[in-house]
Design an enzyme around this catalytic site. Structure first.
Site, PDB file in Angstrom:
ATOM      1  NE  ARG A   1       9.841   5.725   8.582  1.00  0.00           N
ATOM      2  CZ  ARG A   1       8.937   5.565   7.622  1.00  0.00           C
ATOM      3  NH1 ARG A   1       9.117   4.655   6.679  1.00  0.00           N
ATOM      4  NH2 ARG A   1       7.869   6.333   7.593  1.00  0.00           N
TER       5      ARG A   1
ATOM      6  CG  HIS B   1      11.182  -2.561   4.499  1.00  0.00           C
ATOM      7  ND1 HIS B   1       9.811  -2.536   4.381  1.00  0.00           N
ATOM      8  CD2 HIS B   1      11.500  -3.740   5.069  1.00  0.00           C
ATOM      9  CE1 HIS B   1       9.321  -3.650   4.879  1.00  0.00           C
ATOM     10  NE2 HIS B   1      10.325  -4.409   5.293  1.00  0.00           N
ATOM     11  CB  ILE B   2      12.227   2.791   0.245  1.00  0.00           C
ATOM     12  CG1 ILE B   2      11.641   2.072  -0.980  1.00  0.00           C
ATOM     13  CG2 ILE B   2      12.948   4.063  -0.161  1.00  0.00           C
ATOM     14  CD1 ILE B   2      10.492   2.827  -1.651  1.00  0.00           C
ATOM     15  CB  SER B   3      12.414   4.199   5.093  1.00  0.00           C
ATOM     16  OG  SER B   3      11.436   3.292   5.579  1.00  0.00           O
TER      17      SER B   3
ATOM     18  CB  ALA C   1       1.438  -0.188   6.162  1.00  0.00           C
TER      19      ALA C   1
ATOM     20  NE  ARG D   1       6.789   3.954   9.946  1.00  0.00           N
ATOM     21  CZ  ARG D   1       5.721   4.062   9.155  1.00  0.00           C
ATOM     22  NH1 ARG D   1       5.434   3.125   8.294  1.00  0.00           N
ATOM     23  NH2 ARG D   1       4.932   5.130   9.225  1.00  0.00           N
TER      24      ARG D   1
ATOM     25  CD  GLU E   1      11.161  -7.822   5.539  1.00  0.00           C
ATOM     26  OE1 GLU E   1      11.660  -8.853   6.050  1.00  0.00           O
ATOM     27  OE2 GLU E   1      10.613  -6.921   6.195  1.00  0.00           O
TER      28      GLU E   1
ATOM     29  CG  ASN F   1       8.412  -2.047   0.145  1.00  0.00           C
ATOM     30  OD1 ASN F   1       7.899  -2.201   1.257  1.00  0.00           O
ATOM     31  ND2 ASN F   1       8.979  -0.903  -0.223  1.00  0.00           N
TER      32      ASN F   1
ATOM     33  NE  ARG G   1       4.108   6.563   1.309  1.00  0.00           N
ATOM     34  CZ  ARG G   1       4.283   5.352   1.856  1.00  0.00           C
ATOM     35  NH1 ARG G   1       4.699   4.340   1.120  1.00  0.00           N
ATOM     36  NH2 ARG G   1       4.047   5.152   3.123  1.00  0.00           N
TER      37      ARG G   1
ATOM     38  CE1 TYR H   1       9.048   4.776   2.809  1.00  0.00           C
ATOM     39  CE2 TYR H   1       7.423   6.538   2.861  1.00  0.00           C
ATOM     40  CZ  TYR H   1       7.923   5.369   3.374  1.00  0.00           C
ATOM     41  OH  TYR H   1       7.326   4.775   4.448  1.00  0.00           O
TER      42      TYR H   1
ATOM     43  N   PRO I   1       0.786  -1.231   0.000  1.00  0.00           N
ATOM     44  CG  PRO I   1      -0.199  -1.180   2.087  1.00  0.00           C
ATOM     45  CD  PRO I   1       0.469  -2.098   1.129  1.00  0.00           C
ATOM     46  CG  ASN I   2      -0.314   4.257   1.314  1.00  0.00           C
ATOM     47  OD1 ASN I   2      -1.289   4.775   0.786  1.00  0.00           O
ATOM     48  ND2 ASN I   2      -0.364   3.688   2.501  1.00  0.00           N
TER      49      ASN I   2
ATOM     50  CG  HIS J   1       5.265  -2.647  10.005  1.00  0.00           C
ATOM     51  ND1 HIS J   1       6.597  -2.987  10.080  1.00  0.00           N
ATOM     52  CD2 HIS J   1       5.191  -1.608   9.124  1.00  0.00           C
ATOM     53  CE1 HIS J   1       7.293  -2.170   9.278  1.00  0.00           C
ATOM     54  NE2 HIS J   1       6.468  -1.343   8.699  1.00  0.00           N
TER      55      HIS J   1
ATOM     56  CG  ASP K   1      -0.237 -17.569   7.870  1.00  0.00           C
ATOM     57  OD1 ASP K   1       0.807 -17.616   8.548  1.00  0.00           O
ATOM     58  OD2 ASP K   1      -1.384 -17.575   8.373  1.00  0.00           O
TER      59      ASP K   1
END
Ligand code: DQA
Length: 148
Positions: free
Chosen positions: A108, A101-103, A78, A112, A99, A75, A19, A24, A11-12, A81, A88
């Site tokens: 943070r 993540h950009i940040s 949200a 997170r 896995e 990625n 954003r 990001y 999402p997002n 978390h 599953d």
């Protein structure tokens, strides 16, 4: 035959470039996709680049990947978390998973710091910006060629 991989964005992430640029960066989702397609092509990988804001759609993408793809770069944004369902589904997938993540999620907010998927994936990349996608594609190619 070329290995086929899928990049799944949660999402997002479709709003990259708009954003929270402090987290990001300024790259747009469209440009990120172009960069990923071009790197994959250079490395001889077929890639499908996807994004969904819907948890169940991501579960479906992961389930469909069992037969269709040799590796998953995810990625989960949200949902990383919160989503037992995505965990599953990934747990059923027996091929390499990275896995991403950009940040740096550990720099943070505390909520997170917990990833529900880190302990079941092959490996992870975080905090290296959008370039992490390129690094993940390189790492996936090596995993698939058993060069890791
Ligand atoms: C993210 C980090 C998540 O905590 C956040 O919810 C995102 C993006 C990242 O790429 O840094 O949407 O996965």
């Amino acid at each position: 035959m070329n290995n086929k991989i899928i990049i799944i964005n949660g999402p997002n992430l479709n709003l990259l470039g708009e954003r929270e640029q402090s987290q990001y960066g300024t790259i747009t989702f469209k440009k990120l996709k172009e960069n990923c397609l071009s790197k994959s092509k250079e490395l001889g990988l077929s890639v499908e680049f996807t994004q969904s804001n819907v948890e169940g759609e991501i579960v479906n993408l992961i389930q469909d990947s069992i037969k269709k793809f040799d590796g998953i770069i995810i990625n989960a944004a949200a949902f990383t978390h919160t989503s037992v369902a995505i965990r599953d589904a990934l747990n059923i997938y027996k091929k390499p998973i990275i896995e991403l993540h950009i940040s740096n999620i550990f720099k943070r907010e505390e909520f997170r710091h917990k990833s529900l998927i880190s302990d079941i994936v092959s490996g992870g990349i975080f905090g290296l910006g959008a370039n992490g996608y390129i690094l993940a594609i390189i790492a996936m190619q090596k995993l698939l060629k058993n060069e890791n």
